[in-house]
Every structure is written in structure tokens, then in C-alpha cells.
Design an enzyme around this catalytic site. Sequence first.
Site, PDB file in Angstrom:
ATOM      1  CB  CYS A  28      41.463 -13.627   6.678  1.00 36.00           C
ATOM      2  SG  CYS A  28      42.085 -12.450   5.533  1.00 36.00           S
ATOM      3  CG  HIS A  29      41.208 -19.155   5.799  1.00 34.53           C
ATOM      4  ND1 HIS A  29      42.432 -19.759   5.453  1.00 34.53           N
ATOM      5  CD2 HIS A  29      40.958 -19.229   7.183  1.00 34.53           C
ATOM      6  CE1 HIS A  29      43.127 -19.861   6.525  1.00 34.53           C
ATOM      7  NE2 HIS A  29      42.089 -19.893   7.543  1.00 34.53           N
ATOM      8  NE  ARG A 126      43.007 -29.912  14.196  1.00 39.01           N
ATOM      9  CZ  ARG A 126      42.540 -28.662  13.885  1.00 39.01           C
ATOM     10  NH1 ARG A 126      41.732 -28.426  12.999  1.00 39.01           N
ATOM     11  NH2 ARG A 126      43.466 -27.398  14.015  1.00 39.01           N
ATOM     12  CG  HIS A 177      47.381 -20.138  13.768  1.00 39.23           C
ATOM     13  ND1 HIS A 177      47.286 -19.014  13.476  1.00 39.23           N
ATOM     14  CD2 HIS A 177      46.698 -21.091  13.251  1.00 39.23           C
ATOM     15  CE1 HIS A 177      46.381 -19.097  12.429  1.00 39.23           C
ATOM     16  NE2 HIS A 177      45.969 -20.197  12.292  1.00 39.23           N
ATOM     17  CG  ASP A 245      42.021 -18.511  11.452  1.00 39.88           C
ATOM     18  OD1 ASP A 245      42.335 -18.821  10.466  1.00 39.88           O
ATOM     19  OD2 ASP A 245      41.529 -19.256  12.670  1.00 39.88           O
ATOM     20  CG  ASN A 250      38.027 -27.039  11.204  1.00 40.17           C
ATOM     21  OD1 ASN A 250      36.978 -27.743  10.782  1.00 40.17           O
ATOM     22  ND2 ASN A 250      39.221 -27.032  10.385  1.00 40.17           N
TER      23      ASN A 250
HETATM   24  C1  0GY Z   1      43.394 -21.699  10.313  1.00 41.83           C
HETATM   25  C2  0GY Z   1      43.189 -22.912  11.104  1.00 41.83           C
HETATM   26  C3  0GY Z   1      42.571 -24.321  10.694  1.00 41.83           C
HETATM   27  C4  0GY Z   1      42.289 -24.429   9.130  1.00 41.83           C
HETATM   28  C5  0GY Z   1      42.893 -24.421   8.321  1.00 41.83           C
HETATM   29  O1  0GY Z   1      43.566 -24.982   6.162  1.00 41.83           O
HETATM   30  C6  0GY Z   1      42.781 -24.957   6.849  1.00 41.83           C
HETATM   31  O2  0GY Z   1      41.775 -25.827   6.684  1.00 41.83           O
HETATM   32  O3  0GY Z   1      43.989 -23.645   8.355  1.00 41.83           O
HETATM   33  C7  0GY Z   1      42.281 -24.991  11.730  1.00 41.83           C
HETATM   34  O4  0GY Z   1      41.486 -25.983  11.617  1.00 41.83           O
HETATM   35  O5  0GY Z   1      43.122 -25.001  12.849  1.00 41.83           O
HETATM   36  O6  0GY Z   1      44.398 -21.249  10.148  1.00 41.83           O
HETATM   37  O7  0GY Z   1      42.380 -21.536   9.532  1.00 41.83           O
END
Ligand code: 0GY
Length: 289
Positions: A28-29, A126, A177, A245, A250
Amino acid sequence: MDSDYLAFHPNSSKPAFEVPLGAVDAHCHVFGPGREFPYAPERKYTPCDAGKNQLFALRDRLGFSRNVIVQASCHGRNNDALVDALKAAGNLARGVAVLDPDITDGELNELNAAGVRGVRFNFVKRLVDSTPKSVFQGIAERIAALGWHIVVYFESPDLEELTPFLTTLPTTVVVDHMGRPDVTKGVEHPDFQSFIRLLSENENFWTKVSCPERLTIDGPPYDDVVPYARELVDRFPDRVLWGTDWPHPNMKSHMPDDGHLVDIIPKIATTREKQQALLVDNPMRLYWR
Ligand code: 0GY
């Protein structure tokens, strides 16, 4: 936030599936809030703020005990928001950082003291500009000395090119993932079988059976993604992790209800033993030992 950016679900449902005691959301973020923790100038997207208190509220609502917070590309190599969340969580969170190769030993030790236990190498074009592999190699050697591991994020067409590099890494390597399979192809397709071979032949490789919402073609309840995750849990029960996640950066097609994501877990980890390994024993071994 970007005009086409989808905000996280405002009111995720309480899952029907009861996770085992001590469960860890291992992907998670935290995003911002941008006023306090500005987004990186080199970012490829500007997200909706999604701060630590919202993450901890979701953790509690879903019945989880701990989080592994992964530095996302929109914060670049500035891990301040991550460290702030780790400190606020106390022993209930660990972190995966993104490092500047010029980081000092003192700064690395500070991240370690805050609860960082891994570094992320992002190869998704991306999301980030490319980093020379020699730079990643140098970081890998430094963090190996701390007992950290490496989390890698790539898309399945890049697996073949990356494999020779990834298999030289000196630590545990966790693939985000499931290596992002194309779920129209089937579990038996040579592409997914190559990913399975990577794990079979390299015992230091783990993977996160996460992100059905990103991989699906059919949409919720993500039955087209379940066979891929179940195959990995069945084959590598001691080397799989699971995460929400949240806040799902995105996403373009839809925004998942995190409670519904939790309800998929018994379809991919089909016994109590497998659920205990996936949600508790594996992440505790990697992040809290
Ligand atoms: C995820 C997936 C994405 C983004 C990032 O670091 C990130 O910006 O990981 C994504 O856009 O697929 O794991 O959060």
C-alpha cells in the site's frame, strides 16, 4: 490531482472474509498530503492525497493489523511521507523506499531505524525514467549489508530482458503484482510459465499476488485474475505476499472497493494454512524478524 485521476473508494465495505489475527497488508502507499509532503518534480502523475491516517483507518476497517508501505513514483526518491507514516504507525508498519544512489550511510541507517526494510526498483516505463542497471547494482550491494530486500516492479513483456539482471541480485527479490501477467493468455501460456520458472529456479524470489483490479479485463469480482494468483500461492506458499495496493494509483477503468479485494483472498489461498502463510507468517518473516 490530474484531471483524469480516480480518487480511492470513499467508503470501502467491510469484508465478509475474516483475515487471520495479525494480518499484514503488504502493498500500500501514502500520498502526501501534498501541502506537507510535496510530490516529486519528476513525477509522471499527480495523485489524490491519501495520507497515513486514511491508510490506518482502512487497515482497521478491513481487519488487518499491519501495513507495508511502498514508496510510489509520485514521491520520487524523497521518502519523507513514508518515514512520517512509519513513525506514526510505530511497530505496526514497515517500509520499502526508493533510494538516491548518493544516499549516505547515515541516511540509510535513519531509514532503517524508521522501519524501512526494502528498496524498490521500478522498471515500468510509464512511471519512471530509466535507471542504469549499474546504479541499481550499487544500491543492491549497500542494502544487502543491512539485511534489506529488493522489490521490483515491471510489466510482463520486460521479464525476458530483465531476468539476467534480476537473477544476479544478492538479496530476496519480491516481484510486484505477479509480474503483471496478461490474463487473456491463460496460466499455461509460456509467458506466465516463464514467470513461474523464475520463482522455481530462484529460491530468493517472492511475489505479491496483488492488483487484480489492474490486471483484470472482466472487472469485479476479478475471476479472470484468480487462477494466476491461486497457482502462485499453491506452488510457492512460503514466498507469496498480499496487499490492497491502496490508494490504487493510476486506475482508469474503475476504483475497487477494498473490502471486495479482501473477499477474493479465500479464492486464491484456499485453506486456513495458506491464508495464514500469505497474510501473517510470510510478511512477518520478511519485515518484522
Ligand atoms: C502500484 C502501481 C502503480 C504505481 C506505482 O510507484 C508508483 O507510482 O507503483 C501503477 O501505476 O501501476 O503498485 O501502486
